[in-house]
Design a protein around this motif. Structure first.
Motif, PDB file in Angstrom:
ATOM      1  N   SER A  42       0.837  -1.201   0.000  1.00 22.24           N
ATOM      2  CA  SER A  42       0.000   0.000   0.000  1.00 22.24           C
ATOM      3  C   SER A  42       0.870   1.248   0.000  1.00 22.24           C
ATOM      4  CB  SER A  42      -0.910   0.018   1.232  1.00 22.24           C
ATOM      5  OG  SER A  42      -0.188   0.436   2.373  1.00 22.24           O
ATOM      6  N   GLN A  45       1.807   7.053   4.123  1.00 21.60           N
ATOM      7  CA  GLN A  45       3.001   7.183   4.970  1.00 21.60           C
ATOM      8  C   GLN A  45       3.158   6.047   5.971  1.00 21.60           C
ATOM      9  OE1 GLN A  45       5.467   9.226   4.225  1.00 21.60           O
ATOM     10  NE2 GLN A  45       4.113   9.552   2.484  1.00 21.60           N
ATOM     11  N   THR A  46       2.057   5.478   6.419  1.00 23.64           N
ATOM     12  CA  THR A  46       2.146   4.479   7.509  1.00 23.64           C
ATOM     13  C   THR A  46       3.110   3.343   7.198  1.00 23.64           C
ATOM     14  OG1 THR A  46      -0.108   5.015   8.207  1.00 23.64           O
ATOM     15  CG2 THR A  46       0.808   2.906   8.971  1.00 23.64           C
ATOM     16  N   PRO A  47       3.060   2.741   6.017  1.00 18.54           N
ATOM     17  CA  PRO A  47       3.893   1.547   5.792  1.00 18.54           C
ATOM     18  C   PRO A  47       5.373   1.845   5.551  1.00 18.54           C
ATOM     19  CG  PRO A  47       2.590   1.976   3.826  1.00 18.54           C
ATOM     20  CD  PRO A  47       2.198   3.014   4.837  1.00 18.54           C
ATOM     21  N   ASP A  74      -2.942   0.271  -4.841  1.00 22.41           N
ATOM     22  CA  ASP A  74      -3.475   1.424  -5.571  1.00 22.41           C
ATOM     23  C   ASP A  74      -2.318   2.318  -5.995  1.00 22.41           C
ATOM     24  OD1 ASP A  74      -4.335   4.066  -3.277  1.00 22.41           O
ATOM     25  OD2 ASP A  74      -2.884   2.479  -3.005  1.00 22.41           O
ATOM     26  N   ARG A  76      -1.458   6.550  -7.523  1.00 21.07           N
ATOM     27  CA  ARG A  76      -1.912   7.855  -7.977  1.00 21.07           C
ATOM     28  C   ARG A  76      -1.624   7.952  -9.467  1.00 21.07           C
ATOM     29  NH1 ARG A  76       0.026   9.916  -2.993  1.00 21.07           N
ATOM     30  NH2 ARG A  76      -1.157   8.902  -1.343  1.00 21.07           N
ATOM     31  N   ASN A  86       2.995   6.105  -5.220  1.00 20.50           N
ATOM     32  CA  ASN A  86       3.139   5.012  -4.252  1.00 20.50           C
ATOM     33  C   ASN A  86       4.296   4.103  -4.646  1.00 20.50           C
ATOM     34  OD1 ASN A  86       1.017   5.893  -2.667  1.00 20.50           O
ATOM     35  ND2 ASN A  86      -0.491   4.561  -3.645  1.00 20.50           N
ATOM     36  N   GLY A 140      -3.780   0.473   4.167  1.00 20.94           N
ATOM     37  CA  GLY A 140      -3.875   1.529   5.171  1.00 20.94           C
ATOM     38  C   GLY A 140      -5.323   1.978   5.233  1.00 20.94           C
ATOM     39  N   MET A 141      -5.555   2.979   6.049  1.00 11.72           N
ATOM     40  CA  MET A 141      -6.896   3.551   6.133  1.00 11.72           C
ATOM     41  C   MET A 141      -6.799   5.051   6.327  1.00 11.72           C
ATOM     42  SD  MET A 141     -10.012   2.967   8.852  1.00 11.72           S
ATOM     43  CE  MET A 141      -9.272   4.148   9.992  1.00 11.72           C
ATOM     44  N   GLY A 142      -7.550   5.787   5.551  1.00 10.90           N
ATOM     45  CA  GLY A 142      -7.589   7.234   5.742  1.00 10.90           C
ATOM     46  C   GLY A 142      -8.561   7.600   6.850  1.00 10.90           C
ATOM     47  N   THR A 147      -9.720   2.987   1.932  1.00  8.83           N
ATOM     48  CA  THR A 147      -8.573   2.089   1.897  1.00  8.83           C
ATOM     49  C   THR A 147      -8.196   1.868   0.445  1.00  8.83           C
ATOM     50  OG1 THR A 147      -7.645   0.025   2.774  1.00  8.83           O
ATOM     51  CG2 THR A 147      -9.871  -0.096   1.827  1.00  8.83           C
ATOM     52  N   ALA A 148      -6.929   1.617   0.203  1.00 12.03           N
ATOM     53  CA  ALA A 148      -6.416   1.661  -1.167  1.00 12.03           C
ATOM     54  C   ALA A 148      -6.913   2.990  -1.746  1.00 12.03           C
ATOM     55  CB  ALA A 148      -6.852   0.451  -1.972  1.00 12.03           C
ATOM     56  N   SER A 149      -7.544   2.980  -2.902  1.00 17.84           N
ATOM     57  CA  SER A 149      -8.171   4.230  -3.362  1.00 17.84           C
ATOM     58  C   SER A 149      -9.665   4.048  -3.514  1.00 17.84           C
ATOM     59  CB  SER A 149      -7.525   4.711  -4.675  1.00 17.84           C
ATOM     60  OG  SER A 149      -6.266   5.311  -4.392  1.00 17.84           O
ATOM     61  N   LYS A 199      -7.187   8.634  13.533  1.00 21.58           N
ATOM     62  CA  LYS A 199      -7.955   7.532  12.937  1.00 21.58           C
ATOM     63  C   LYS A 199      -8.778   6.785  13.985  1.00 21.58           C
ATOM     64  CE  LYS A 199      -4.759   7.419   9.178  1.00 21.58           C
ATOM     65  NZ  LYS A 199      -3.796   6.644   8.394  1.00 21.58           N
TER      66      LYS A 199
HETATM   67  C1  6PG Z   1      -2.714   5.930  -0.837  1.00 19.56           C
HETATM   68  C2  6PG Z   1      -2.904   4.737   0.041  1.00 19.56           C
HETATM   69  C3  6PG Z   1      -4.049   5.018   0.965  1.00 19.56           C
HETATM   70  C4  6PG Z   1      -3.434   5.067   2.331  1.00 19.56           C
HETATM   71  C5  6PG Z   1      -4.343   5.810   3.272  1.00 19.56           C
HETATM   72  C6  6PG Z   1      -3.640   6.007   4.622  1.00 19.56           C
HETATM   73  O1  6PG Z   1      -2.514   5.789  -2.055  1.00 19.56           O
HETATM   74  O2  6PG Z   1      -2.707   7.024  -0.243  1.00 19.56           O
HETATM   75  O3  6PG Z   1      -2.943   3.546  -0.560  1.00 19.56           O
HETATM   76  O4  6PG Z   1      -5.115   4.113   0.935  1.00 19.56           O
HETATM   77  O5  6PG Z   1      -3.199   3.750   2.799  1.00 19.56           O
HETATM   78  O6  6PG Z   1      -4.602   7.080   2.685  1.00 19.56           O
HETATM   79  O7  6PG Z   1      -2.524   6.824   4.367  1.00 19.56           O
HETATM   80  P1  6PG Z   1      -1.454   7.097   5.548  1.00 19.56           P
HETATM   81  O8  6PG Z   1      -0.763   5.801   5.796  1.00 19.56           O
HETATM   82  O9  6PG Z   1      -0.532   8.147   4.970  1.00 19.56           O
HETATM   83  O10 6PG Z   1      -2.239   7.578   6.742  1.00 19.56           O
END
Ligand code: 6PG
Length: 238
Positions: A42, A45-47, A74, A76, A86, A140-142, A147-149, A199
């Motif tokens: 993914s 920033q988290t990963p 996903d 951009r 990504n 991840g999760m916004g 999640t993803a897009s 979150k």
């Molecule tokens: C992306 C990611 C998106 C991401 C979440 C969390 O393309 O931005 O795949 O789904 O996992 O937006 O983003 P953070 O880890 O930066 O909080």
């Protein structure tokens, strides 16, 4: 009732360490059983800390990278060297630093027409997996529960047939490429990585309330695989 495996850690660093251990174990098992470990990575920033951990000792030596195959959850719609890409983040933090054969890193081509890129990636996934899915996918999760897009209110939430689609994201004013929930739900292991206090409200709604109906990440329910929520104490509101 669908029950994910909940894991809470004192810090993002502890989370990254635990997830790295899980990936090492999953990779070893998949490669032993099938000769390959297919992982979906993914963005966001988290990963990043996890990727950097996996690229360094001791993890770099504990994974048979020559039999790892990387896909993206996903992307951009930008070139691979764009700051928002990504692929660029994962490549800098991990992929460029471990011996994965170049032909086993499958990036989504954000630099071409979104529809064409989605069709191209969907064909790759169909040829590679047919009716099955990834061994493991990182998500991840916004703060909005995307999640993803797969963003709230976007067309991709309703996609039932294709494995990858171009998804117009109104709040961002641009296109994204994303795996769809039906394909992600074929994964053997789905790991949602979430950190930080912002979150916590959505995490609480998802795991304890009716958030699963409200937010896109609620669509992630593996058909036969396992779902893990890896959170730090802040995201778990502890
Ligand atoms: C992306 C990611 C998106 C991401 C979440 C969390 O393309 O931005 O795949 O789904 O996992 O937006 O983003 P953070 O880890 O930066 O909080």
């Amino acid at each position: 009732m669908f029950q994910p495996h909940i894991r809470v850690y004192a810090s993002p660093a502890a989370l990254a360490q635990a997830v790295a251990e899980q990936i090492v174990e999953s990779a070893e098992l998949s490669i032993r059983l099938t000769g390959r470990f297919t992982i979906g990575v993914s963005g966001g920033q988290t990963p990043r800390a996890l990727y950097e951990l996996l690229a360094a000792e001791p993890y770099a030596a504990r994974i048979d990278w020559t039999n790892v195959e990387v896909f993206f959850g996903d992307e951009r719609c930008v070139p691979p060297d764009h700051p928002d890409s990504n692929f660029r983040m994962a490549n800098e933090a991990l992929l460029d630093n471990v011996p994965i054969p170049y032909e086993r890193i499958h990036r989504m081509r954000g630099e071409i027409d979104p529809q064409e890129a989605a069709i191209e990636y969907g064909k790759l996934l169909k040829d590679r997996f047919d009716k099955s899915g990834l061994d493991l996918i990182l998500l991840g999760m916004g703060e909005d529960g995307h999640t993803a897009s797969l963003f709230p209110g976007s067309a991709a939430l309703k996609e039932k047939e294709h494995r990858c689609v171009a998804n117009w994201v109104e709040k961002l004013g641009n296109w994204r490429l994303t795996l769809t929930a039906p394909f992600m739900n074929r994964s053997y292991e789905v790991l949602v990585l979430t950190t930080g206090p912002k979150k916590a409200p959505v995490v609480k709604e998802i795991l304890e309330g009716d958030g699963a109906e409200k937010y896109p990440i609620g669509l992630i329910r593996p058909e036969s695989g396992r779902l893990y929520w890896h959170m730090d104490a802040a995201a778990a509101d502890m």
